[in-house]
Structure formats: structure tokens, C-alpha cells
Write a protein that holds these residues in place. Structure first.
Motif, PDB file in Angstrom:
ATOM      1  N   LEU A  17      48.325  25.441 -50.784  1.00 14.00           N
ATOM      2  CA  LEU A  17      49.461  25.446 -49.881  1.00 14.00           C
ATOM      3  C   LEU A  17      50.627  26.182 -50.496  1.00 14.00           C
ATOM      4  CD1 LEU A  17      49.238  21.795 -48.590  1.00 14.00           C
ATOM      5  CD2 LEU A  17      48.752  23.875 -47.328  1.00 14.00           C
ATOM      6  N   GLU A  18      50.349  27.361 -51.055  1.00  5.75           N
ATOM      7  CA  GLU A  18      51.443  28.149 -51.626  1.00  5.75           C
ATOM      8  C   GLU A  18      51.963  29.092 -50.573  1.00  5.75           C
ATOM      9  OE1 GLU A  18      49.308  28.257 -55.950  1.00  5.75           O
ATOM     10  OE2 GLU A  18      49.706  30.118 -54.893  1.00  5.75           O
ATOM     11  N   LYS A  19      53.205  29.566 -50.782  1.00  2.00           N
ATOM     12  CA  LYS A  19      53.802  30.522 -49.868  1.00  2.00           C
ATOM     13  C   LYS A  19      52.952  31.800 -49.862  1.00  2.00           C
ATOM     14  CE  LYS A  19      58.191  32.911 -49.209  1.00  2.00           C
ATOM     15  NZ  LYS A  19      57.790  34.251 -49.553  1.00  2.00           N
ATOM     16  N   PRO A  20      52.593  32.313 -48.661  1.00  2.00           N
ATOM     17  CA  PRO A  20      51.745  33.515 -48.646  1.00  2.00           C
ATOM     18  C   PRO A  20      52.486  34.715 -49.220  1.00  2.00           C
ATOM     19  CG  PRO A  20      52.432  32.917 -46.446  1.00  2.00           C
ATOM     20  CD  PRO A  20      52.877  31.837 -47.321  1.00  2.00           C
ATOM     21  N   SER A  21      51.738  35.551 -49.919  1.00  3.51           N
ATOM     22  CA  SER A  21      52.334  36.704 -50.593  1.00  3.51           C
ATOM     23  C   SER A  21      52.735  37.756 -49.567  1.00  3.51           C
ATOM     24  CB  SER A  21      51.300  37.267 -51.569  1.00  3.51           C
ATOM     25  OG  SER A  21      51.577  38.586 -51.853  1.00  3.51           O
ATOM     26  N   SER A  22      53.883  38.393 -49.798  1.00  2.00           N
ATOM     27  CA  SER A  22      54.362  39.432 -48.881  1.00  2.00           C
ATOM     28  C   SER A  22      54.036  40.828 -49.381  1.00  2.00           C
ATOM     29  CB  SER A  22      55.861  39.288 -48.660  1.00  2.00           C
ATOM     30  OG  SER A  22      56.483  39.098 -49.904  1.00  2.00           O
ATOM     31  N   PRO A  34      51.130  42.633 -49.150  1.00  3.16           N
ATOM     32  CA  PRO A  34      50.471  43.536 -48.182  1.00  3.16           C
ATOM     33  C   PRO A  34      51.454  44.115 -47.175  1.00  3.16           C
ATOM     34  CG  PRO A  34      49.209  41.525 -48.412  1.00  3.16           C
ATOM     35  CD  PRO A  34      50.486  41.312 -49.139  1.00  3.16           C
TER      36      PRO A  34
END
Lengths: 84, 413
Positions: free
Chosen positions: B311-316, B318
Motif C-alpha cells: 500500500l505504498e504511494k504509486p510511483s510517478s 512513468p
């Protein structure tokens, strides 16, 4: 209620727009219009990744919100047991 | 019953045992001696030397070594195509020597009729066990003999890949025999280690002890498998490594032939050295990974755990990469259209599907170059794949021909 559902609707719109841009890009390449075709494909990639990132952030935020509510209700139950 | 405790047995009984044992091997030795004159010189010398060893020293020590001697002689006779004595005769001699060993021990070391009768049941059990194992032992030797005879014939016929991989070992019959001896020794070691102890326990009619012996021998062999210290383990692992090495080399060599078509400087000895070096590396990796995989599989305890959700913040990253690519493209378009904003807007409107498409000759030419290069690469890849597959098909045909001739050898046409 409205605030909760604006984000997913926007992300779905972005994903659908990206699909439209991919379709346009392929059509333009078939007609040998190279520059706009590449531009539309790149715009499609940008909107696709933006839409998906937005959707994932919304989903994770909902999970954390639910957990916080659960913990808060447990604390309240504990306090009422102590006072009672 | 005392079996094998030599120090406590009186001399007259040991002499009697020796005489009986010698009587058992006299006739087979006589038959081997009649067959020796048909062998080429080197093999007849080896067989005579082995026979002398048997007569002088080995008789009193172990029946398994005598059986090994019989099997080796049978193979030599088969390889040199001497008809008498045949393999079936050697099987009979081996059975005679095994049972003769047990019976003569019972007769000489046991005293009285009662002792013989109480062990007769055990002796009958050993007949069935030993017969099965001996058949297996001889079948392995017989089949590998046929295999190597046919491989030598194939090498003579001139299949280049088999000549490279097997031919250097098999052009000489002596090389055949050395490899066969390695296989036979490992089979003998397995038999003597696992079988003779069980047979002696069956003879003493104590099944509980036999089960305990089987279990402890399995456990000790499992520990040895993990450590890999015995010569038997080392022999097997080296045979496996060699097998994997040659298999990898057969697969890698056609690739190098294809590369040599493109880079002619590679032809010659360098080709074989490079391909062999590559296959050494690949086979070492393959062997260690297979061994590790098997050990891990056998040690694994069944555990089914579901993967946890992150449940980590999705990487920006891409998104940022796509935006960067878009900006770079727009800048390159500006440069291409010589900073004409009107043309750029026209391109943007067309990209949304709202304007009429144009035909740009220059850009279209660039696209056609890319298309032609891509199609050529695909064609050449297809050509290389076809070459590789035809090499493999040739090897497969050779293998099936070998199996067919092996079947003909065993069962006749």
C-alpha cells in the motif's frame, strides 16, 4: 459523496481519451501522416499513465481512510468500556 | 554363524573354502582362456593379467570383484566380436560364483546338517534378489556396450558434430573400455554398498534389522548427497557434468557456425575453442542450477502464503517519463517546421483527428527506410533459425538411427 467519485470518473475519462488517441494515431500512420500520428500516440501515453496513476492513488487513499475509521471506532469502544 | 570374521576361523576351514572356491572358477577361467586367442594382442594381455590377479589374490576377498572381472571380459569379447564364450555363459558363471560363495561358506564354516537347513530359506531369498540385481547390472553393461559400438561406427561414417563431441573419445576401443569401466565401477559400488548388507541380513532372517539397515543406509547416502564427498558421488557428478557439457556444445556449435558466416575471421580452431569455452560456462551454470533446484525441491516444506498487497504511494516516474518524451517530440517538431507555430497547430489539430490528413514525402521516406530495415532483419533471423533447426534435425536423425540400431542389436531385425 460527489467528492469521492470525481477522481475515478476523471481517471476513466483520461484512459478512454488515451485509447481514442491511439486509434487516431494508427489511422493517421496508415494514411502516411507521420508527424501528427506520432504526436497523438505520445499524447495517448501521457493520458494513459496519468489516468492510471490517479486511479491507483484514489484506491490506496480509500483503503487508508477505511483503516483510520476502523481504528477510531475501536478506540471509542475501548473508552466506553472503561467509563462504563 | 560366523561369516567373514577371518581371525577366529581355523586354518583348515579357510583352506577348504579356498579349494571349493577355486573349483568354482576353474571352468570359467578355462573357457575364457580358450577365447583369448581370438582377441587382439592388447586385449588378450589385459584379460590374462586380470585372470592372474583373480587366481592369485582376489579369490579369497570378494565375489563382487570376480563378477566385475566376468562382466569386463564379456564386454571385451563382445566388442571384439568373439562368439565363445557368450554373454549368457558369463551370466551363468556370475550366478554360480555368487551362490557358490554363499554355499561354500555355509558348508565350510557351518558345522552339521541343521545349520545348513536353517539358512536354506535365506539362501533361497538371496537367489531371487541377486538374480534381479545381476540382470540389471549385466543389462547396463550390455546396453552401454552396444551403444558404444554403434557410436564408434557412426564416427567412422563421418557425422561431423558427433565426431567433434564423441569421436575423440571413441575412435579408440580403449577409450570405449575406459568409459565402460567407469560406469561398471559405479554400478558395482552401488550394489556392494546397498545390496550386500541387506542380503546378509536376509540370510540371518532378521527383517527388523534389515529394515533398520535400509533406512540408515538411505539416510547416510542422503547426507553424502548433500556433502558430495565420496568418490562415487564425485564420479557421478563428473559424469553428469561431462554429459551436460557435450549436450550444450552440440547446441552451441551451430550458433558459432552461423556467426562465422558473418565474421569469417572466426573460422578455424578459434571457432571450436570459443564454442567449447562458452559451453563450459553454460554447462557449469546449468549443472549448479539443476543441482540446487533439485536439493531445494527435496528440502522444501509445503508452505502456501498469499502475497501481501503493497500500500505504498504509486510511483510517478512513468507519467514524468511520458511527459518528458512528449515535450522532446514537440521541441523536435518545432525545429523541423522551422519555428512555424501555425504549422505546429495544424499538426496538433490533425493529431486529435479533427483535420484532414496530409502526405509528407520526406518523413514518409524516413519511415520507409525503417520498414525495409526491419523486414530485412526479420528475414535474416528466419534464415538463421532455419539453419540452426536443420543442424538440430540432423543430430536428431542421427540419434534415432542410433536407437534403431541399438534395438536391432538387442532384439534382432
Amino acid at each position: 459523496m460527489v467528492k469521492d467519485y470525481v477522481t475515478p470518473i476523471v481517471s476513466i475519462v483520461l484512459v478512454c481519451f488515451s485509447l481514442y488517441m491511439f486509434y487516431t494515431g494508427i489511422g493517421l500512420m496508415m494514411l502516411r501522416d507521420v508527424a501528427p500520428s506520432l504526436l497523438s500516440i505520445l499524447i495517448g501515453f501521457v493520458t494513459l499513465s496519468g489516468g492510471i496513476t490517479l486511479l491507483r492513488t484514489w484506491a490506496i487513499a480509500r483503503v487508508y481512510e477505511g483503516r483510520a475509521k476502523h481504528e477510531k471506532s475501536e478506540e471509542e469502544v475501548g473508552e466506553s468500556k472503561e467509563t462504563g | 554363524m560366523i561369516l567373514g570374521a577371518r581371525d577366529r576361523i581355523p586354518l583348515k576351514y579357510r583352506l577348504a573354502y579356498l579349494v571349493l572356491y577355486t573349483l568354482l572358477i576353474v571352468y570359467p577361467l578355462y573357457r575364457i582362456a580358450t577365447g583369448i586367442m581370438y582377441l587382439p594382442l592388447i586385449y588378450s594381455i589385459i584379460v590374462i593379467f586380470a585372470s592372474l590377479l583373480i587366481i592369485l589374490g582376489m579369490v579369497y576377498s570378494s565375489s563382487e570383484l570376480i563378477i566385475l572381472y566376468y562382466v569386463l571380459t564379456a564386454i571385451v569379447f563382445k566388442v571384439c566380436m568373439v562368439k565363445e564364450p557368450s554373454v549368457e555363459e558369463f551370466i551363468i558363471y556370475s550366478l554360480v560364483i555368487l551362490h557358490g560363495d554363499i554355499i561354500s561358506k555355509m558348508l565350510v564354516y557351518g558345522v552339521g546338517y541343521r545349520r545348513i537347513r536353517s539358512s536354506l530359506k535365506g539362501a533361497l531369498m538371496t537367489v531371487s534378489v541377486i538374480f534381479t540385481i545381476l540382470l540389471l547390472y549385466l543389462a547396463v553393461a550390455y546396453v552401454t556396450t552396444g551403444l558404444f559400438i554403434d557410436l564408434s561406427d557412426r564416427v567412422v561414417k563421418g557425422n561431423i558434430l558427433s565426431e567433434i563431441t564423441f569421436g575423440k573419445i571413441l575412435t579408440t576401443r580403449f577409450g570405449n573400455l575406459v568409459l565402460l569401466i567407469m560406469i561398471i565401477l559405479s554400478v558395482l559400488h552401488v550394489l556392494s554398498r546397498y545390496v550386500s548388507g541387506v542380503i546378509s541380513d536376509i540370510l540371518s532372517l532378521n527383517p527388523v534389522y534389515a529394515i533398520y539397515y535400509i533406512r540408515s543406509s538411505i539416510k547416510s547416502s542422503w547426507d553424502l548427497l548433500n556433502k558430495g564427498d565420496t568418490w562415487h558421488q564425485k564420479l557421478l557428478s563428473r559424469t553428469m557434468t561431462t554429459f551436460i557439457l557435450f549436450f550444450t556444445w552440440v547446441l552451441v556449435l551451430p550458433v558459432y557456425f552461423i556467426i562465422a558466416d558473418i565474421v569469417p575471421a572466426l573460422l578455424g580452431v578459434q571457432l571450436y575453442i570459443l564454442s567449447f569455452a562458452t559451453s563450459i560456462v553454460i554447462s557449469a551454470i546449468l549443472y549448479t542450477s539443476i543441482r540446487r533446484g533439485i536439493l531445494r525441491l527435496l528440502r522444501q516444506k509445503a508452505s502456501l502464503e498469499l502475497p501481501r498487497l503493497s500500500l505504498e504511494k504509486p510511483s510517478s516516474i512513468p507519467l514524468l517519463a511520458a511527459i518528458a518524451l512528449l515535450v522532446a517530440y514537440v521541441v523536435s517538431l518545432l525545429i523541423y517546421y522551422k519555428h512555424d507555430a501555425g504549422l505546429l497547430c495544424d499538426v496538433f489539430i490533425r493529431s486529435l483527428g479533427l483535420g484532414k490528413p496530409h502526405y509528407d514525402q520526406y518523413l514518409n521516406g524516413v519511415v520507409e527506410i525503417f520498414e525495409r530495415t526491419y523486414i530485412n532483419i526479420l528475414d535474416s533471423i528466419m534464415e538463421y533459425i532455419n539453419k540452426y533447426v536443420s543442424c538440430l534435425v540432423e543430430e536428431f536423425d542421427w540419434m534415432t538411427g542410433l536407437i534403431k540400431s541399438l534395438i536391432e542389436l538387442l532384439w534382432g531385425r
